[in-house]
Design a protein around this motif. Structure first.
Motif, mmCIF file in Angstrom:
data_model
loop_
_atom_site.group_PDB
_atom_site.id
_atom_site.type_symbol
_atom_site.label_atom_id
_atom_site.label_comp_id
_atom_site.label_asym_id
_atom_site.label_seq_id
_atom_site.Cartn_x
_atom_site.Cartn_y
_atom_site.Cartn_z
ATOM 1 N N ARG A 144 120.373 -5.290 93.954
ATOM 2 C CA ARG A 144 120.032 -6.715 93.960
ATOM 3 C C ARG A 144 118.964 -7.004 95.012
ATOM 4 N NH1 ARG A 144 121.678 -11.590 96.547
ATOM 5 N NH2 ARG A 144 121.625 -13.374 95.108
ATOM 6 N N SER A 145 119.123 -6.424 96.192
ATOM 7 C CA SER A 145 118.151 -6.654 97.264
ATOM 8 C C SER A 145 116.772 -6.134 96.880
ATOM 9 C CB SER A 145 118.621 -5.989 98.555
ATOM 10 O OG SER A 145 119.797 -6.603 99.041
ATOM 11 N N LYS A 146 116.721 -4.971 96.229
ATOM 12 C CA LYS A 146 115.435 -4.397 95.822
ATOM 13 C C LYS A 146 114.720 -5.299 94.825
ATOM 14 C CE LYS A 146 116.387 0.520 96.664
ATOM 15 N NZ LYS A 146 115.119 0.919 97.289
ATOM 16 N N TYR A 147 115.457 -5.826 93.853
ATOM 17 C CA TYR A 147 114.850 -6.724 92.869
ATOM 18 C C TYR A 147 114.309 -7.983 93.549
ATOM 19 C CZ TYR A 147 116.128 -4.274 88.538
ATOM 20 O OH TYR A 147 116.198 -3.376 87.508
ATOM 21 N N ILE A 148 115.110 -8.562 94.433
ATOM 22 C CA ILE A 148 114.674 -9.779 95.125
ATOM 23 C C ILE A 148 113.480 -9.482 96.027
ATOM 24 C CG2 ILE A 148 115.362 -11.487 96.859
ATOM 25 C CD1 ILE A 148 118.177 -11.419 95.597
ATOM 26 N N ASP A 149 113.496 -8.351 96.722
ATOM 27 C CA ASP A 149 112.362 -7.975 97.573
ATOM 28 C C ASP A 149 111.074 -7.862 96.754
ATOM 29 O OD1 ASP A 149 113.993 -7.895 99.769
ATOM 30 O OD2 ASP A 149 114.139 -5.706 99.873
ATOM 31 N N ALA A 150 111.176 -7.284 95.541
ATOM 32 C CA ALA A 150 109.998 -7.159 94.678
ATOM 33 C C ALA A 150 109.441 -8.539 94.345
ATOM 34 C CB ALA A 150 110.347 -6.398 93.403
ATOM 35 N N TYR A 151 110.322 -9.474 94.001
ATOM 36 C CA TYR A 151 109.881 -10.838 93.679
ATOM 37 C C TYR A 151 109.199 -11.486 94.886
ATOM 38 C CZ TYR A 151 110.012 -15.860 93.060
ATOM 39 O OH TYR A 151 109.651 -17.188 93.015
ATOM 40 N N GLU A 152 109.867 -11.425 96.038
ATOM 41 C CA GLU A 152 109.338 -12.124 97.212
ATOM 42 C C GLU A 152 108.036 -11.504 97.695
ATOM 43 O OE1 GLU A 152 113.404 -14.120 99.016
ATOM 44 O OE2 GLU A 152 112.627 -12.312 99.993
ATOM 45 N N GLN A 153 107.938 -10.175 97.606
ATOM 46 C CA GLN A 153 106.711 -9.516 98.057
ATOM 47 C C GLN A 153 105.547 -9.829 97.126
ATOM 48 O OE1 GLN A 153 107.650 -5.723 99.657
ATOM 49 N NE2 GLN A 153 105.542 -4.999 99.735
ATOM 50 N N LEU A 154 105.816 -9.860 95.820
ATOM 51 C CA LEU A 154 104.762 -10.149 94.845
ATOM 52 C C LEU A 154 104.268 -11.584 94.930
ATOM 53 C CD1 LEU A 154 105.834 -8.435 91.496
ATOM 54 C CD2 LEU A 154 103.665 -8.109 92.701
ATOM 55 N N THR A 155 105.209 -12.523 95.000
ATOM 56 C CA THR A 155 104.838 -13.933 94.871
ATOM 57 C C THR A 155 104.581 -14.621 96.203
ATOM 58 O OG1 THR A 155 107.128 -14.731 94.961
ATOM 59 C CG2 THR A 155 106.270 -14.058 92.798
ATOM 60 N N GLY A 156 105.111 -14.033 97.288
ATOM 61 C CA GLY A 156 104.993 -14.700 98.574
ATOM 62 C C GLY A 156 105.931 -15.880 98.710
ATOM 63 N N GLN A 157 106.895 -16.003 97.788
ATOM 64 C CA GLN A 157 107.845 -17.112 97.807
ATOM 65 C C GLN A 157 109.260 -16.586 98.026
ATOM 66 O OE1 GLN A 157 107.426 -19.377 94.195
ATOM 67 N NE2 GLN A 157 105.186 -19.341 94.302
ATOM 68 N N SER A 158 110.110 -17.433 98.608
ATOM 69 C CA SER A 158 111.510 -17.071 98.784
ATOM 70 C C SER A 158 112.240 -17.215 97.451
ATOM 71 C CB SER A 158 112.144 -17.968 99.834
ATOM 72 O OG SER A 158 113.502 -17.672 99.977
ATOM 73 N N PHE A 159 113.119 -16.282 97.155
ATOM 74 C CA PHE A 159 113.904 -16.342 95.915
ATOM 75 C C PHE A 159 114.927 -17.457 96.020
ATOM 76 C CE2 PHE A 159 117.505 -14.665 93.295
ATOM 77 C CZ PHE A 159 116.868 -14.792 92.059
ATOM 78 N N ALA A 160 114.852 -18.419 95.113
ATOM 79 C CA ALA A 160 115.635 -19.658 95.231
ATOM 80 C C ALA A 160 117.134 -19.432 95.179
ATOM 81 C CB ALA A 160 115.213 -20.632 94.143
ATOM 82 N N TRP A 161 117.554 -18.327 94.543
ATOM 83 C CA TRP A 161 118.989 -18.083 94.345
ATOM 84 C C TRP A 161 119.491 -16.940 95.230
ATOM 85 C CZ3 TRP A 161 115.388 -19.005 90.615
ATOM 86 C CH2 TRP A 161 115.547 -20.182 89.874
#
Length: 298
Positions: free
Chosen positions: A278-295
């Motif tokens: 779960r952390s790896k998936y969220i890290d990928a999102y945050e690193q790509l978009t520069g945004q915090s994962f809302a959930w």
């Protein structure tokens, strides 16, 4: 604490198809794609879900659709725009839903490889080719290829997709459509690679799906997510071994370390593997978009 995982969804009286990860509801000229928290590996749906994984996949896809200039199927992220029957828990669908145009799906996976890994690495070790494409000698596991290569595969409803040659793709779809899909796939990949590198990520390979509305080719399904791509950390990249990844390769490697034979139902994932995935998936999102994962937190 993460949210409880969503393993399955229900929208009464609406036709549905269930894939390994997505529940696809048919609303006529539009579809509702809901990414559940199911995770698959080696052609099996695993018995353990990854909380919020579906939301990560949906939000990353939405990000890439906003970056890509080619026509695509995404209309909205709000399932409330569709005539959802009363009693359906819309909060559960929040963040994991895409309202999309319905297309005639083209039955070929459009795979682009920029680095040597996975089945490509295994084939290269035997024959110095990937999907029949000759490559230079002396490449290592994880080596960057001289140029990205297009290696199509047939789509399998059940079981494993099968790599095919470009000529086979031409025979299946016609040369003009096959060449157009190859051009579009390589174009999207190169655009995405440049964006990802600015964020400290390498996209080693990925797969795209396309559909037709009339004669117009439309990019569909998920795009450049940790389920459809290999994401590596740029700052630790070093050819010659497996790379630090932000995708489900982490789960595959854990399964490979067990005595599971891949022919019987797979084992439950340990809690630490679920948490780290779960952390790896969220890290990928945050690193790509520069945004915090809302959930990130429940």
């Amino acid at each position: 604490m993460p949210h409880p995982p969503v393993v399955s969804t229900s929208i009464p009286e609406v036709p549905v198809q269930r894939g390994k990860v997505r529940d696809i509801y048919d609303f006529g000229d539009r579809l509702l794609l809901i990414a559940t928290d199911r995770i698959s590996a080696f052609d099996w749906i695993l018995p353990t879900a990854i909380a919020d994984k579906g939301r990560v996949l949906t939000q990353i896809s939405a990000f890439w659709f906003s970056q890509i200039t080619l026509p695509h199927h995404l209309l909205s992220l709000d399932p409330g725009e569709l005539p959802i029957p009363d009693g359906v828990n819309l909060e559960e669908l929040e963040g994991r839903s895409m309202v999309v145009r319905k297309t005639k799906v083209i039955p070929v996976e459009c795979v682009v490889r920029g680095y040597l890994e996975g089945s490509g690495w295994k084939e290269y070790q035997k024959s110095q080719t990937v999907c029949g494409e000759p490559l230079p000698p002396g490449l290592l596991q994880g080596s960057q290829l001289p140029e990205p290569i297009f290696t199509p595969a047939t789509k399998a409803e059940q079981g494993h997709d099968e790599n095919i040659s470009f000529q086979q793709m031409c025979n299946l779809l016609g040369t003009n459509l096959a060449e157009d899909l190859r051009k579009k796939s390589l174009e999207i990949y190169r655009t995405a690679v440049n964006r990802a590198e600015q964020c400290g990520l390498i996209i080693a390979d990925t797969k795209f799906e396309f559909g037709l509305i009339g004669s117009e080719v439309i990019l569909i399904d998920e795009v450049l997510t940790p389920d459809s791509s290999r994401f590596w950390a740029k700052d630790t990249y070093e050819p010659g071994h497996a790379q630090l990844s932000f995708d489900k390769q982490f789960v595959r490697e854990w399964l490979e370390s067990t005595d599971w034979d891949k022919n019987s139902p797979p084992p439950e994932l340990p809690r630490e593997i679920v948490t780290q995935t779960r952390s790896k998936y969220i890290d990928a999102y945050e690193q790509l978009t520069g945004q915090s994962f809302a959930w990130k937190e429940a």
